[in-house]
Each structure stands twice: as C-alpha cells, then as structure tokens.
Design a protein around this motif. Structure first.
Motif, PDB file in Angstrom:
ATOM      1  N   LYS A 112       0.812  -1.216   0.000  1.00  0.00           N
ATOM      2  CA  LYS A 112       0.000   0.000   0.000  1.00  0.00           C
ATOM      3  C   LYS A 112       0.847   1.268   0.000  1.00  0.00           C
ATOM      4  O   LYS A 112       0.304   2.361  -0.119  1.00  0.00           O
ATOM      5  CB  LYS A 112      -0.918   0.014   1.229  1.00  0.00           C
ATOM      6  N   GLY A 114       4.002   1.260  -1.890  1.00  0.00           N
ATOM      7  CA  GLY A 114       4.885   1.228  -3.052  1.00  0.00           C
ATOM      8  C   GLY A 114       6.361   1.176  -2.710  1.00  0.00           C
ATOM      9  O   GLY A 114       7.185   1.678  -3.476  1.00  0.00           O
ATOM     10  N   GLU A 152      -2.158  -1.948 -10.637  1.00  0.00           N
ATOM     11  CA  GLU A 152      -2.531  -2.252  -9.260  1.00  0.00           C
ATOM     12  C   GLU A 152      -1.492  -1.765  -8.256  1.00  0.00           C
ATOM     13  O   GLU A 152      -1.760  -1.752  -7.053  1.00  0.00           O
ATOM     14  CB  GLU A 152      -2.721  -3.766  -9.107  1.00  0.00           C
ATOM     15  N   GLN A 154       0.128   0.873  -6.208  1.00  0.00           N
ATOM     16  CA  GLN A 154      -0.346   2.183  -5.789  1.00  0.00           C
ATOM     17  C   GLN A 154       0.275   2.567  -4.460  1.00  0.00           C
ATOM     18  O   GLN A 154       0.878   1.760  -3.763  1.00  0.00           O
ATOM     19  CB  GLN A 154      -1.869   2.191  -5.659  1.00  0.00           C
ATOM     20  N   ASP A 155       0.122   3.858  -4.144  1.00  0.00           N
ATOM     21  CA  ASP A 155       0.602   4.419  -2.881  1.00  0.00           C
ATOM     22  C   ASP A 155      -0.556   5.205  -2.275  1.00  0.00           C
ATOM     23  O   ASP A 155      -0.984   6.222  -2.836  1.00  0.00           O
ATOM     24  CB  ASP A 155       1.817   5.321  -3.119  1.00  0.00           C
ATOM     25  N   ASP A 156      -1.063   4.732  -1.145  1.00  0.00           N
ATOM     26  CA  ASP A 156      -2.201   5.397  -0.515  1.00  0.00           C
ATOM     27  C   ASP A 156      -1.848   6.789  -0.005  1.00  0.00           C
ATOM     28  O   ASP A 156      -2.748   7.598   0.245  1.00  0.00           O
ATOM     29  CB  ASP A 156      -2.713   4.537   0.654  1.00  0.00           C
ATOM     30  N   ALA A 167      -1.762   5.420  -9.132  1.00  0.00           N
ATOM     31  CA  ALA A 167      -1.319   4.041  -9.343  1.00  0.00           C
ATOM     32  C   ALA A 167      -0.709   3.900 -10.729  1.00  0.00           C
ATOM     33  O   ALA A 167      -0.809   4.784 -11.584  1.00  0.00           O
ATOM     34  CB  ALA A 167      -2.493   3.071  -9.178  1.00  0.00           C
ATOM     35  N   LEU A 171       2.086   6.739 -11.040  1.00  0.00           N
ATOM     36  CA  LEU A 171       2.826   6.664  -9.785  1.00  0.00           C
ATOM     37  C   LEU A 171       4.322   6.541 -10.050  1.00  0.00           C
ATOM     38  O   LEU A 171       5.141   7.190  -9.376  1.00  0.00           O
ATOM     39  CB  LEU A 171       2.338   5.473  -8.959  1.00  0.00           C
TER      40      LEU A 171
END
Length: 351
Positions: A112, A114, A152, A154-156, A167, A171
């Motif tokens: 979550k 990356g 898929e 991604q970095d929240d 994402a 990203l």
C-alpha cells in the motif's frame, strides 16, 4: 601338488628398489603397501577428534534462510536481484533484462506504500546518474517501466485531485520526477561532504603541484575524490534528465525552468551550474530551439554570451560556454559530424 593353493602376496617393487638407490627409501619399508606393511597403519589408533562448535556469527547460505519465507521479498533480496540485472543491461539484451526488472517492480501490487517500486526506481536512478554514457539506455528503461508497470501498484499516501491514490505508470512517473527534482535543486556539491567545496580542477592542480616535491606521495586527497564523484553524478543527472525529455517523459516547460535556474545568477555564477547548463543544452538544445520557443532561446544565449565575458569565471568555463554558443550557430551540428549536403544544411536552418 594336490593340496589347496596357497594365497600369493605380491609386493610390486618401485624403480628405486629395483635400482637399489640408497637415497630413496623403499616403499615396502614405509608401510604404505597392502600386504607389505599396511597392517601397521590399519591397526594404528587415532585420537578422537572434538566436533566443531557452531559460532553465533557463522556464515549461513542465503538460500537456506530464504526458504523459510518464500513469499516475502526482503529489501536486501530486491537490491541484490535488481542490481545484478542492471549490471547486465545493454542494447542487445534490453528486452529480456527490462522485463525482469519490471517483474520485480510489479511486486508492489501487494503493498500500500509502493516501497518495492521506490526501491527499484532508486537503484535505476543511481545507476543512470553514475554512468552517464548509458543514460539513453536507462531512460528507455524508465519509459518502458512507466508504460508496463502494473496498474494495481499504488501508494495510498499520494492521491490525485479527486482524492484517489495514484497508481500504475502515473505513480512511477511521480516517484521518478520527484527524485530528479530533489537532486537537481540540491546541486551536486551540496549533497557531498562540506570539504569538497572547491572545483575538481583546482584540487587536481593543487595535488599535482604538491606531488612534484614528494617521492611517491598520495595521488590525491579524499576531498578530490569526493568532488569527482559528486561531479560525475551531477553531470550524469543532467544528461539523464535530457534523455527523459527526449522520450517525452518531461515537458518542454520543465526544461525551460531548468535552464532558467542554471542562468539565474549571471553576475557571480557557480561553475557547477555553468557546466550543468552546457551539458543540458548539448543534450536537448536542438529539441528546445524550435520556432515557437526561439525567443526564449535567444534570451538564454544572450545571457550566456554576457556570462562568457565575465571575469568572475575561469577560462575553462568561458571556452565551455563558447563551444555551446558556436554549436547553436552551426545549427546544432557537432564539429566531428559527418558532412552534409547543401540542401540538408538549408533544410536544417529552416527548422
């Protein structure tokens, strides 16, 4: 005659025994031959050997430790695998090696934050800035990674204007450009030790002068090598940024901003920025010098001409600026370029 045959023990004589060489001891006397003295060896008793003790810091193969957690990719494992792939990267093996690097970058799909993707980008970035001669290959790798990275990943912690996490390729581009911007704004001397404040040429001159009066003295000081490393990585960053622009990963506006920052101080400039400016314009000057941006380029080169006449810079910097100015006057054709026809020259000048 009719009794059981007796066993025959044949002891083969050596050449020394047959010759009767007094300097050589017959093998039969050493007790090494079967049937001629081997019984003394077989019957000998040896002292028991104490088994070795396992120390706490003993070496353990990595393969045995990784079997316990096959689904977990440690940072050390990612570093080792990606570094090995980057060392093999070339134009001939680009497709196969780049696919494997992208495979490791795509391990971020289960994360979550990356972190694996960030680690792979850091390794590629450090390799690209340290090996400026291969900047084009590493830029191509970044372009391919941006296009083929898993959506898929991604970095929240990084979100777009709609509040959704960024994402995939966006990203990757975000991570890479942030790293380029940080190192560009920091400058190459700022990220090294404070002792490396002089230019590498001045340090080389001082070291050469000091060496004349000594016998087998130390070649150069630690500060010299620190400055050389910083300079190599700094100019490598500039060339890498230019190659990214050629592949349309950076916009023309960003390139103009980079040139403006390098020309912000004309009265008392830093030689670091002058050399970076010349490297950048030699890399992307032809692409920036379009009819639409001709006015901006004219302003940049007028400042460079003014800067070249300044007495606050060294002679080396003056000639470096003059080389770039003359390069533009020749329609961005280097001196060692192949001869062109008159029609090709007129076509290039019209552009």
């Amino acid at each position: 005659m009719g009794g059981p045959a007796r066993p025959r023990y044949i002891c083969r004589l050596t050449r020394a025994e047959r010759r009767g060489d007094p300097n050589k001891t017959p093998v039969s006397q050493k007790g090494h031959r079967s049937g001629c003295g081997a019984a003394s060896i077989l019957g000998a008793r040896f002292e028991p050997v104490v088994p070795l003790e396992l120390s706490a810091n003993r070496w353990v193969p990595t393969s045995t430790t990784c079997k316990a957690q096959p689904d977990v990719d440690s940072p050390e494992l990612v570093d080792r695998k990606v570094k090995a792939l980057l060392n093999k990267l070339s134009m001939e093996k680009f497709e196969t090696i780049s696919d494997q690097i992208i495979h490791w970058a795509n391990r971020s799909v289960n994360e979550k934050d990356g972190r694996t993707l960030i680690r792979v980008i850091r390794l590629v970035f450090e390799k690209a800035t340290d090996e400026a001669a291969w900047s084009e290959v590493y830029a191509r790798l970044c372009r391919k990674m941006m296009e083929q990275i898993s959506p898929e990943a991604q970095d929240d912690g990084i979100k777009n204007t709609e509040g959704k996490p960024i994402a995939g390729g966006q990203l990757f581009r975000k991570y890479l450009l942030n790293r380029c911007q940080e190192d560009f704004e920091r400058g190459w001397f700022a990220k090294e030790a404070p002792a490396a404040t002089k230019t590498s040429d001045d340090l080389a001159t001082e070291a050469a002068n000091d060496k004349k009066g000594t016998d087998k003295a130390e070649l150069y000081s630690d500060e010299y090598y620190t400055a050389q490393k910083a300079k190599r990585q700094g100019l490598g960053l500039i060339k890498f940024i230019g190659e990214l622009f050629k592949l349309q990963m950076l916009t023309e506006r960003i390139m103009h901003e980079c040139v403006k920052q390098l020309l912000v101080n004309v009265e008392n400039p830093e030689e670091e920025k002058i050399e970076s400016l010349c490297q950048l314009l030699k890399t992307v000057g032809q692409l920036l010098d379009t009819p639409r941006a001709r006015a901006h380029m004219d302003v940049f080169f007028s400042r460079m001409k003014e800067l070249g006449k300044s007495h606050n810079i060294s002679t080396r910097m003056q000639f470096m600026l003059q080389d770039v100015i003359e390069l533009r006057d020749r329609a961005w054709m280097s001196r060692d370029a192949a001869p062109m026809t008159i029609a090709a020259v007129h076509t290039r000048l019209v552009r």
